[in-house]
Design a protein around this motif. Structure first.
Motif, PDB file in Angstrom:
ATOM      1  N   ARG A  67      17.094  16.123  26.418  1.00  0.00           N
ATOM      2  CA  ARG A  67      17.668  17.245  25.683  1.00  0.00           C
ATOM      3  C   ARG A  67      18.962  16.814  24.981  1.00  0.00           C
ATOM      4  NH1 ARG A  67      18.999  20.207  29.679  1.00  0.00           N
ATOM      5  NH2 ARG A  67      17.011  21.290  29.907  1.00  0.00           N
ATOM      6  N   LYS A  68      19.778  16.054  25.705  1.00  0.00           N
ATOM      7  CA  LYS A  68      21.054  15.602  25.155  1.00  0.00           C
ATOM      8  C   LYS A  68      20.842  14.681  23.955  1.00  0.00           C
ATOM      9  CE  LYS A  68      24.204  14.570  28.143  1.00  0.00           C
ATOM     10  NZ  LYS A  68      24.950  13.834  29.204  1.00  0.00           N
ATOM     11  N   MET A  69      19.914  13.744  24.065  1.00  0.00           N
ATOM     12  CA  MET A  69      19.674  12.793  22.971  1.00  0.00           C
ATOM     13  C   MET A  69      19.139  13.503  21.718  1.00  0.00           C
ATOM     14  SD  MET A  69      20.700   9.794  23.776  1.00  0.00           S
ATOM     15  CE  MET A  69      22.063  10.746  24.487  1.00  0.00           C
ATOM     16  N   ILE A  70      18.262  14.475  21.925  1.00  0.00           N
ATOM     17  CA  ILE A  70      17.738  15.236  20.785  1.00  0.00           C
ATOM     18  C   ILE A  70      18.865  16.018  20.124  1.00  0.00           C
ATOM     19  CG2 ILE A  70      16.226  17.149  20.115  1.00  0.00           C
ATOM     20  CD1 ILE A  70      14.320  16.167  22.390  1.00  0.00           C
ATOM     21  N   ARG A  71      19.702  16.645  20.945  1.00  0.00           N
ATOM     22  CA  ARG A  71      20.809  17.441  20.400  1.00  0.00           C
ATOM     23  C   ARG A  71      21.826  16.572  19.668  1.00  0.00           C
ATOM     24  NH1 ARG A  71      24.670  21.745  23.717  1.00  0.00           N
ATOM     25  NH2 ARG A  71      26.053  22.238  21.958  1.00  0.00           N
ATOM     26  N   ARG A  72      22.092  15.384  20.194  1.00  0.00           N
ATOM     27  CA  ARG A  72      23.118  14.530  19.603  1.00  0.00           C
ATOM     28  C   ARG A  72      22.623  13.712  18.408  1.00  0.00           C
ATOM     29  NH1 ARG A  72      26.588  12.081  24.742  1.00  0.00           N
ATOM     30  NH2 ARG A  72      27.206  14.098  25.617  1.00  0.00           N
ATOM     31  N   HIS A  73      21.333  13.817  18.099  1.00  0.00           N
ATOM     32  CA  HIS A  73      20.787  13.087  16.944  1.00  0.00           C
ATOM     33  C   HIS A  73      20.062  14.028  15.975  1.00  0.00           C
ATOM     34  CE1 HIS A  73      21.390   9.912  19.929  1.00  0.00           C
ATOM     35  NE2 HIS A  73      21.472   9.068  18.910  1.00  0.00           N
ATOM     36  N   PRO A  74      20.770  15.045  15.495  1.00  0.00           N
ATOM     37  CA  PRO A  74      20.117  15.954  14.541  1.00  0.00           C
ATOM     38  C   PRO A  74      19.695  15.235  13.264  1.00  0.00           C
ATOM     39  CG  PRO A  74      22.483  16.311  14.580  1.00  0.00           C
ATOM     40  CD  PRO A  74      22.165  15.413  15.733  1.00  0.00           C
ATOM     41  N   HIS A  75      20.351  14.119  12.940  1.00  0.00           N
ATOM     42  CA  HIS A  75      19.993  13.353  11.745  1.00  0.00           C
ATOM     43  C   HIS A  75      18.647  12.664  11.904  1.00  0.00           C
ATOM     44  CE1 HIS A  75      22.222  10.939  14.592  1.00  0.00           C
ATOM     45  NE2 HIS A  75      21.703   9.843  14.088  1.00  0.00           N
ATOM     46  N   VAL A  76      18.122  12.617  13.139  1.00  0.00           N
ATOM     47  CA  VAL A  76      16.814  12.009  13.396  1.00  0.00           C
ATOM     48  C   VAL A  76      15.764  13.078  13.673  1.00  0.00           C
ATOM     49  CG1 VAL A  76      15.486  10.494  14.934  1.00  0.00           C
ATOM     50  CG2 VAL A  76      17.840   9.886  14.300  1.00  0.00           C
ATOM     51  N   PHE A  77      16.117  14.067  14.501  1.00  0.00           N
ATOM     52  CA  PHE A  77      15.134  15.038  14.957  1.00  0.00           C
ATOM     53  C   PHE A  77      15.190  16.368  14.207  1.00  0.00           C
ATOM     54  CE2 PHE A  77      16.146  12.288  18.626  1.00  0.00           C
ATOM     55  CZ  PHE A  77      14.889  11.695  18.767  1.00  0.00           C
ATOM     56  N   GLU A  78      16.274  16.599  13.457  1.00  0.00           N
ATOM     57  CA  GLU A  78      16.364  17.827  12.669  1.00  0.00           C
ATOM     58  C   GLU A  78      16.813  17.442  11.259  1.00  0.00           C
ATOM     59  OE1 GLU A  78      18.859  20.588  14.692  1.00  0.00           O
ATOM     60  OE2 GLU A  78      17.936  20.215  16.644  1.00  0.00           O
ATOM     61  N   ARG A  79      17.739  18.215  10.692  1.00  0.00           N
ATOM     62  CA  ARG A  79      18.295  17.892   9.377  1.00  0.00           C
ATOM     63  C   ARG A  79      19.799  17.774   9.510  1.00  0.00           C
ATOM     64  NH1 ARG A  79      15.886  21.310   4.490  1.00  0.00           N
ATOM     65  NH2 ARG A  79      16.968  19.617   3.432  1.00  0.00           N
ATOM     66  N   SER A  80      20.352  16.732   8.923  1.00  0.00           N
ATOM     67  CA  SER A  80      21.785  16.500   9.034  1.00  0.00           C
ATOM     68  C   SER A  80      22.238  15.645   7.862  1.00  0.00           C
ATOM     69  CB  SER A  80      22.102  15.788  10.355  1.00  0.00           C
ATOM     70  OG  SER A  80      23.419  15.293  10.355  1.00  0.00           O
ATOM     71  N   GLU A  81      23.526  15.796   7.518  1.00  0.00           N
ATOM     72  CA  GLU A  81      24.096  14.993   6.429  1.00  0.00           C
ATOM     73  C   GLU A  81      24.686  13.681   6.929  1.00  0.00           C
ATOM     74  OE1 GLU A  81      26.908  17.407   4.381  1.00  0.00           O
ATOM     75  OE2 GLU A  81      25.412  18.845   3.645  1.00  0.00           O
ATOM     76  N   ALA A  82      24.559  13.421   8.222  1.00  0.00           N
ATOM     77  CA  ALA A  82      25.094  12.184   8.794  1.00  0.00           C
ATOM     78  C   ALA A  82      24.169  11.024   8.442  1.00  0.00           C
ATOM     79  CB  ALA A  82      25.227  12.324  10.304  1.00  0.00           C
ATOM     80  N   ASP A  83      24.499  10.334   7.342  1.00  0.00           N
ATOM     81  CA  ASP A  83      23.632   9.271   6.863  1.00  0.00           C
ATOM     82  C   ASP A  83      24.288   7.884   6.916  1.00  0.00           C
ATOM     83  OD1 ASP A  83      25.500   9.727   4.944  1.00  0.00           O
ATOM     84  OD2 ASP A  83      24.095  10.107   3.295  1.00  0.00           O
ATOM     85  N   THR A  84      25.448   7.791   7.571  1.00  0.00           N
ATOM     86  CA  THR A  84      26.095   6.495   7.780  1.00  0.00           C
ATOM     87  C   THR A  84      26.513   6.395   9.245  1.00  0.00           C
ATOM     88  OG1 THR A  84      28.361   7.237   7.349  1.00  0.00           O
ATOM     89  CG2 THR A  84      27.028   6.570   5.430  1.00  0.00           C
ATOM     90  N   ALA A  85      26.776   5.176   9.699  1.00  0.00           N
ATOM     91  CA  ALA A  85      27.165   4.970  11.095  1.00  0.00           C
ATOM     92  C   ALA A  85      28.446   5.741  11.428  1.00  0.00           C
ATOM     93  CB  ALA A  85      27.353   3.480  11.376  1.00  0.00           C
ATOM     94  N   ASP A  86      29.414   5.751  10.496  1.00  0.00           N
ATOM     95  CA  ASP A  86      30.676   6.464  10.750  1.00  0.00           C
ATOM     96  C   ASP A  86      30.455   7.967  10.855  1.00  0.00           C
ATOM     97  OD1 ASP A  86      32.129   4.150  10.844  1.00  0.00           O
ATOM     98  OD2 ASP A  86      32.798   4.242   8.751  1.00  0.00           O
TER      99      ASP A  86
END
Length: 273
Positions: A93-112
């Protein structure tokens, strides 16, 4: 019971070891506190296998570390607290929540951006955890502070690094390594003064300040201070071994040699290892 690649088999083995009548006497008497040192030790042995670039040992040590998770989970299940399945569910649950850029939609497209997003989500989780604890009548000191997410139980050097990272996220930080070097020199001067004064308690305090500042320098150099020190430890081992071998050729041991003799071999070692 036979070896298996199925995690269920490991869970069953631990249940058998903890069986109050037919289990292992040593395993039965353990609790969270008694197993804690082994858990920490196994994590360090995983790090050591990685440092030595030994994949066979790494596989073995990861198994030992996994056993610790299963061991704690089994003891918790016996007390009606949680099960291994609950542990797996919590981390997924934690990994899914902390990676919305992978499992949902997010603007986090760089490592920073991902790192910043991760920190924001952890802050949300911290507030939710504090609320849950409050509902259970538990309180956390500094629960709402910027540094509250840094566990006090971490090894001191790692805790220092994480405290500095947490403070940096709100702007409490130097912008470059140069000022940190100045701070280190300042702290060393204060340490010298306390050593000269003969106040050992104050000297210890100033020594801690020096180490804290050195950890901060490592962070600004984008170097893990633990890795840097571990590398130096390995270098020291190799060079001291060179000294011992050199003395052995002369029919001596370190106890038989003078400091000057060992120093001469040490200087030669610096050019060899």
């Amino acid at each position: 019971m036979k070896p298996t690649r199925d995690i269920t088999g490991l869970i069953e083995i631990m249940a058998a070891l903890r069986h109050p009548e037919t289990g292992c006497p040593w395993d039965i008497k353990q609790d969270f506190s008694s197993i804690k040192p082994y858990t920490i030790e196994e994590a360090y042995e995983v790090a050591d296998a990685i440092e030595r670039n030994d994949p066979e040992d790494l596989c073995d040590e990861l198994g030992d570390l996994l056993l610790q998770v299963v061991f704690h989970s089994r003891m918790a299940e016996e007390e009606g607290l949680f099960t291994f399945g609950d542990v797996v569910e919590a981390i997924t649950r934690k990994m899914i929540r902390r990676h919305p850029h992978v499992f949902e939609r997010s603007e986090a497209d760089t490592a920073d951006k991902v790192k910043a997003q991760w920190a924001d989500i952890k802050t949300e989780e911290k507030a939710e955890r504090a609320a849950r604890r409050a509902r259970r009548g538990l309180t956390d000191t500094e629960a709402n502070g910027q540094l509250s997410s840094v566990p006090r139980a971490l090894p001191a050097l790692m805790e220092a690094l994480k405290l500095q990272e947490a403070a940096s996220r709100v702007g409490f930080d130097w912008g470059a390594a140069g000022p940190v070097l100045d701070k280190i020199e300042e702290e060393i001067s204060e340490l010298r003064a306390e050593i000269a004064s003969g106040r050992s308690d104050k000297a210890t305090e100033e020594l801690g300040d020096v180490i804290f500042a050195l950890a901060n320098l490592a962070r600004h150099l984008k170097t893990d201070p633990e890795d840097a020190l571990r590398s130096t430890n390995t270098k020291f081992r190799n060079r001291f071994s060179y000294v011992e071998q050199g003395l052995e050729k002369e029919g001596k041991t370190p106890k038989d040699a003078t400091l000057d003799q060992m120093e001469a071999l040490w200087q030669r070692a610096k050019g060899q290892v």
